[in-house]
Write a protein that holds these residues in place. Structure first.
Motif, mmCIF file in Angstrom:
data_model
loop_
_atom_site.group_PDB
_atom_site.id
_atom_site.type_symbol
_atom_site.label_atom_id
_atom_site.label_comp_id
_atom_site.label_asym_id
_atom_site.label_seq_id
_atom_site.Cartn_x
_atom_site.Cartn_y
_atom_site.Cartn_z
ATOM 1 N N ILE A 118 31.350 45.626 47.214
ATOM 2 C CA ILE A 118 32.173 46.713 47.750
ATOM 3 C C ILE A 118 31.797 48.033 47.092
ATOM 4 N N ILE A 119 31.627 48.020 45.774
ATOM 5 C CA ILE A 119 31.242 49.233 45.061
ATOM 6 C C ILE A 119 29.906 49.763 45.584
ATOM 7 N N ASP A 120 28.951 48.859 45.781
ATOM 8 C CA ASP A 120 27.636 49.273 46.290
ATOM 9 C C ASP A 120 27.754 49.936 47.652
ATOM 10 N N LEU A 121 28.572 49.352 48.532
ATOM 11 C CA LEU A 121 28.736 49.911 49.875
ATOM 12 C C LEU A 121 29.443 51.257 49.827
ATOM 13 N N VAL A 122 30.473 51.363 48.986
ATOM 14 C CA VAL A 122 31.192 52.642 48.844
ATOM 15 C C VAL A 122 30.251 53.706 48.291
#
Length: 467
Positions: free
Chosen positions: A175-179
């Motif tokens: 999720i962090i990578d996508l954000v």
């Protein structure tokens, strides 16, 4: 200057060998008659430190370099260890973490409460030592024009751009990578700077359930200063992307105008999905499973499976027979109250946050529990106006402990038993010192909710002294 020199001053650099750990995780050593507290480190390490404060009997220092590892030190799992402030004990074997946490509890009760020679049970270990958290708060930062997402760098407000983390789940990093990818590809979005008080993106909060496969993502921002609300519209697009690609079940956008760097929004909007998550606690002993719903800003223990151990242990320590009237102070979303209710006659829960009480009432309905009442408001006022007389009182206050007036009000009611749950052994010991005028400590049971850190949850049973 070396460890043989006793005359040192603020600003000096010393080479020391760490002797022990203090409550809260600080390292310490003794130099002649002076105790030197260091901000971190492990017993047995030889370190270089810089003195930041010197008093008559103690000094404080920050660790600047590890010269020699401790004999029993292990390799940390995370590449960010030592830089990120998320966890400080990944280089300590877990059994030794538990041993030091037990010692913290013992030291606090002895030093602060004056309770000598108490038997402290071995801590109940966390069922998982990695990937155990159900909630983490991340910050946005700026690094040479690129927006970073991660945890605070140790000892600073700068953001470590996380590439891995072993505290929550593997999906968290995805999720962090996508954000990170989305916000850096969206020109309208900028990271908030606490010094200039400019920028938009402030915090990213990820909540996940362990047993119901739900995930809530909350983005906390400053006001939109663009034309046509470009920033707000971009956040809604981010929510849709997370729902499609990461199976996020709830996406929330919160606004925070206050300059204090706290991951809490004054206004909250549910963009996608439901306003709350529902988790299931599975108990080991002869207790039915418990479903607990919590809103975005509601308090819930961050270690789901360890929370089940905590609640069932607290209730077992109360030795309920089914006839007791119970008070649950600082009840949150009702975890302890609802765990105890099937074994009690009547349960009354109090919590200052209205949203938490709304969740507690909802949780009573979800679980079909009818012998409970929940009231929101200041605990002192609620106790003053409450007509019932408790046989057993559960307390689980915030880290600061109980207000002295609350302690006095409890003692006025003379319940036969108090079960005190705390995430801070020091403030708990302070309150125990007062309660000790009427009560005897009969059981001390630490429960580890926070592996890889110096934090420990502790349960103390107090029995009313004979007349």
């Amino acid at each position: 200057m070396t460890t043989k020199d006793s005359q040192f001053a603020k600003g000096d650099t010393l080479t020391l060998t760490i002797d022990a750990l203090a409550t809260g995780g600080k390292a310490l050593t003794r130099l002649d008659c002076m105790v030197i507290f260091m901000d971190r480190g492990l017993p047995g390490q030889t370190v270089e430190v810089k003195i930041t404060k010197k008093k008559k009997r103690f000094a404080e220092a920050v660790l600047t370099k590890v010269i020699t590892d401790a004999p029993d030190q292990i390799s940390p799992r995370c590449a960010h260890f030592g830089v990120c402030g998320g966890c400080l004990w990944q280089n300590m074997e877990y059994s030794k973490q538990l041993a030091w946490k037990k010692r913290f509890v013992s030291d606090s009760l002895s030093r602060i409460a004056g309770a000598q020679d108490l038997e402290i049970n071995d801590p109940i270990p966390s069922p998982e030592t990695f990937y155990y958290r159900n909630k983490m708060e991340f910050a946005f930062g700026d690094r040479r024009g690129d927006i970073t997402v991660g945890l605070r760098r140790y000892g600073t407000h700068n953001v470590v751009d996380l590439q891995e983390c072993y505290l929550q789940t593997e999906r968290t990093i995805e999720i962090i990578d996508l954000v990170r990818e989305f916000v850096n590809a969206t020109p309208a979005l900028t990271a908030y700077d606490a010094n200039s008080r400019r920028g938009y993106l402030r915090f990213l909060v990820i909540r996940e359930t362990k047993h119901t496969n739900q995930c809530m993502v909350q983005v906390i921002t400053a006001k939109d200063t663009t034309n046509n609300d470009q920033q707000h519209r971009a956040i809604r697009q981010l929510g849709q992307l997370l729902q499609e690609r990461m199976n996020v079940t709830t996406f929330i956008h919160s606004l925070r105008t206050h300059t204090t760097q706290v991951a809490y929004g004054e206004k909250t909007y549910v963009v996608l999905g439901q306003k709350s998550l529902t988790e299931v606690l599975n108990f080991e002993k002869d207790m039915p499973s418990l479903s607990l719903s919590s809103h975005a800003d509601g308090f819930f223990q961050v270690n789901t499976n360890a929370a089940a151990r905590l609640y069932e242990t607290a209730v077992e320590m109360a030795e309920l027979t089914g006839t007791e009237k119970i008070w649950d102070l600082y009840c949150g979303v009702g975890g302890i109250a609802l765990t105890a209710a099937p074994r009690a006659a009547d349960v009354f829960g109090m919590e200052i946050t209205e949203q938490a009480i709304a969740s507690a009432k909802e949780n009573a309905t979800i679980n079909g529990i009818e012998n409970v009442r929940f009231v929101s408001g200041d605990v002192r006022s609620a106790l003053t106006n409450e007509p019932s007389m408790p046989d057993v009182v559960f307390v689980d206050p915030p880290r600061s402990g109980m207000n002295p007036e609350v302690v006095d009000l409890i003692m006025e009611q003379t319940p036969k038993r108090i079960i005190y749950v705390s995430c801070d052994p020091a403030t708990q010991a302070r309150d125990i010192a007062v309660l000790g005028n009427q009560y005897t400590v009969t059981t001390v049971q630490p429960v580890d909710m926070f592996p890889q850190t110096a934090h420990i949850e502790n349960i103390i049973r107090l029995d009313l002294k004979a007349e």
